[in-house]
Design a protein around this motif. Structure first.
Motif, mmCIF file in Angstrom:
data_model
loop_
_atom_site.group_PDB
_atom_site.id
_atom_site.type_symbol
_atom_site.label_atom_id
_atom_site.label_comp_id
_atom_site.label_asym_id
_atom_site.label_seq_id
_atom_site.Cartn_x
_atom_site.Cartn_y
_atom_site.Cartn_z
ATOM 1 N N SER A 24 14.479 13.900 -3.336
ATOM 2 C CA SER A 24 13.213 13.308 -3.748
ATOM 3 C C SER A 24 13.055 13.304 -5.260
ATOM 4 O O SER A 24 12.383 12.448 -5.821
ATOM 5 C CB SER A 24 12.048 14.089 -3.124
ATOM 6 O OG SER A 24 12.137 14.076 -1.722
ATOM 7 N N SER A 73 2.911 19.706 9.535
ATOM 8 C CA SER A 73 3.060 18.458 8.797
ATOM 9 C C SER A 73 1.770 18.116 8.064
ATOM 10 O O SER A 73 0.665 18.394 8.539
ATOM 11 C CB SER A 73 3.427 17.306 9.746
ATOM 12 O OG SER A 73 4.729 17.474 10.243
ATOM 13 N N ARG A 201 8.280 18.040 -1.339
ATOM 14 C CA ARG A 201 8.344 17.100 -0.229
ATOM 15 C C ARG A 201 8.545 17.811 1.101
ATOM 16 O O ARG A 201 8.005 17.426 2.123
ATOM 17 C CB ARG A 201 9.504 16.107 -0.441
ATOM 18 C CG ARG A 201 9.581 15.014 0.601
ATOM 19 C CD ARG A 201 8.512 13.957 0.371
ATOM 20 N NE ARG A 201 8.763 13.300 -0.881
ATOM 21 C CZ ARG A 201 8.043 13.500 -1.985
ATOM 22 N NH1 ARG A 201 7.005 14.324 -1.977
ATOM 23 N NH2 ARG A 201 8.322 12.882 -3.105
ATOM 24 N N THR A 204 5.535 18.791 3.261
ATOM 25 C CA THR A 204 4.918 17.803 4.143
ATOM 26 C C THR A 204 5.642 17.707 5.475
ATOM 27 O O THR A 204 5.162 17.065 6.396
ATOM 28 C CB THR A 204 4.906 16.404 3.482
ATOM 29 O OG1 THR A 204 6.247 15.931 3.352
ATOM 30 C CG2 THR A 204 4.245 16.456 2.124
ATOM 31 N N GLY A 288 8.399 11.784 3.939
ATOM 32 C CA GLY A 288 7.240 12.590 3.568
ATOM 33 C C GLY A 288 5.927 11.860 3.781
ATOM 34 O O GLY A 288 4.957 12.441 4.293
ATOM 35 N N THR A 292 2.627 12.845 6.319
ATOM 36 C CA THR A 292 1.242 12.971 5.870
ATOM 37 C C THR A 292 0.348 11.980 6.613
ATOM 38 O O THR A 292 -0.769 12.315 7.031
ATOM 39 C CB THR A 292 1.149 12.739 4.356
ATOM 40 O OG1 THR A 292 1.924 13.722 3.679
ATOM 41 C CG2 THR A 292 -0.300 12.835 3.876
#
Length: 414
Positions: A24, A73, A201, A204, A288, A292
């Motif tokens: 990421s 999450s 990341r 998440t 990610g 979310t």
């Protein structure tokens, strides 16, 4: 509340988590944000890098201890809801979704810029988004495996760029570039923060990590440390090879660095590495954002349709498919600098809420001094207000759209 039928599977170990964090960051930072940072601050970008890295460290410690307490999450969307209330949680979640959607567009454009000639950049970027969206819908273990391959290729290419940068220099390397001012340094830190935003990341994706209370904090701090070392080496070598003015003027700065060598192969290697790094970042970002969005849909902060988990692959496939479509549209209508500024706006606000949430944790769950949380929160706000004016106004407008949606939904329910 989730049931066994809609829960995600815990399949990611420490190595997978570190690699997804690196995937990421590497690519998002090195191959996209150094040029606008140099344009803002000249040689002062090195100070901006230190500032961005320190704020990222504060944010990382907050994210790590929150993820250990809430291993599910959603990242700061969940932390904000649990520690501060529903509205701060929604503010964080919406900021993350809009900021990282812009990041995904930026990474797709970066990939195509290094991979193909200019006329093909937009079409190839859109194809890359479509392909990686499909990969994500096939399962999280495939995401981790592909990210691992891309990170290895990217680090190999960066090694070549660093060696060439420290041993060669362009004729214009001595040109000073933009004057160094306090505002310019802070704006460069805002651009460079875009490079660090991937360190959390994995937070998440807490519902898919094995032993999350132990794994997530270790993965976040390990990935951030590795990225900091790589960023510093790349920044120093690029400034040595191109100088501040040359770095600011290049659309593909590390390819320009490699082009200062006497042979052609370093530039080829760096272009391949840049393309793979951007793909790795894009792959991890889609994963990610999907998680979310899943968490927000479970709480009805997004339409419940997005909460569906694929019965076989155990991923939030509807959220990821819609995200892929939105990113394709953004790629078609935006440019790289605008996408980076807008992304930094959303992500800095996301971590602002993370720091406030960590500040409220009790001693049992606090792993780091509270001063780091408040320092990170203040730092995030400072960097937000020094971003380009267009990025700020656009970000505020999109934030208001999301907040207005939630307000209308709550009134309709009543």
């Amino acid at each position: 509340m989730t049931t066994s039928g809609d829960a995600l599977a815990r399949r990611l170990g420490l190595g997978d988590a570190v690699v997804i964090g690196l995937g990421s960051m590497i690519g998002a930072g090195i191959f996209a944000s150094f040029a606008p940072a140099a344009a803002a601050a000249g040689a002062g970008l090195l100070v901006g890098l230190v500032i961005a890295g320190f704020i990222a460290f504060c944010n990382a410690t907050s994210s790590a201890q929150l993820a250990a307490q809430y291993p599910t999450s959603g990242g700061t969307y969940v932390y904000g809801r649990e520690r501060l209330g529903d509205w701060p949680g929604f503010f964080a979640g919406w900021s993350f979704v809009i900021g990282k959607t812009a990041s995904s567009a930026a990474m797709a454009i970066t990939f195509a810029t290094y991979a193909v000639p200019e006329p093909w950049v937009k079409p190839v970027a859109i194809l890359a988004v479509a392909a990686l969206t499909v990969v994500n819908t096939l399962g999280v273990t495939r995401t981790a495996l592909l990210t691992r391959i891309l990170v290895v290729l990217s680090l190999a290419a960066l090694t070549v760029a660093i060696v060439v940068g420290f041993t060669h220099a362009a004729p214009t390397a001595g040109h000073p570039g933009s004057p160094v001012t306090a505002y310019g340094v802070l704006q460069s830190a805002g651009f460079l923060f875009f490079a660090f935003a991937g360190y959390a990341r994995i937070a998440t994706m807490g519902e898919e990590v094995i032993d999350p209370a132990r794994t997530i904090p270790r993965a976040i701090t390990t990935a951030l440390t590795i990225a900091l070392v790589v960023y510093a080496l790349v920044a120093l070598s690029a400034l040595h090879a191109l100088g501040p003015a040359g770095l600011a003027a290049s659309s593909a700065p590390l390819s320009t660095v490699a082009g200062t060598a006497d042979a052609a192969w370093p530039a080829v290697v760096v272009r391949i590495g840049a393309a793979t790094a951007a793909l790795g970042a894009l792959l991890a970002m889609i994963a990610g954002i999907g998680r979310t969005s899943l968490a927000m849909a479970r709480n009805e902060d997004l339409p419940g349709w997005f909460a569906a988990v694929h019965p076989r692959f155990r991923v939030p496939y509807r959220a990821e498919l819609v995200l892929g479509l939105v990113v394709c549209v953004l790629v078609a209508v935006t440019d790289l600098r605008g996408a980076i500024g807008f992304s930094s706006f959303g992500v800095l606000l996301y971590y602002f809420v993370a720091n406030l949430s960590a500040w409220t944790q009790d001693r049992v769950h606090r792993r780091y001094p509270r001063v780091l949380a408040i320092t990170g929160a203040v730092g995030c706000l400072v960097l937000v207000v020094t971003l380009p004016v267009v990025a700020i106004f656009t970000g505020v407008a999109v934030l208001l759209v999301g907040l207005g949606y939630r307000l209308i939904r709550l009134r309709v329910r009543r």
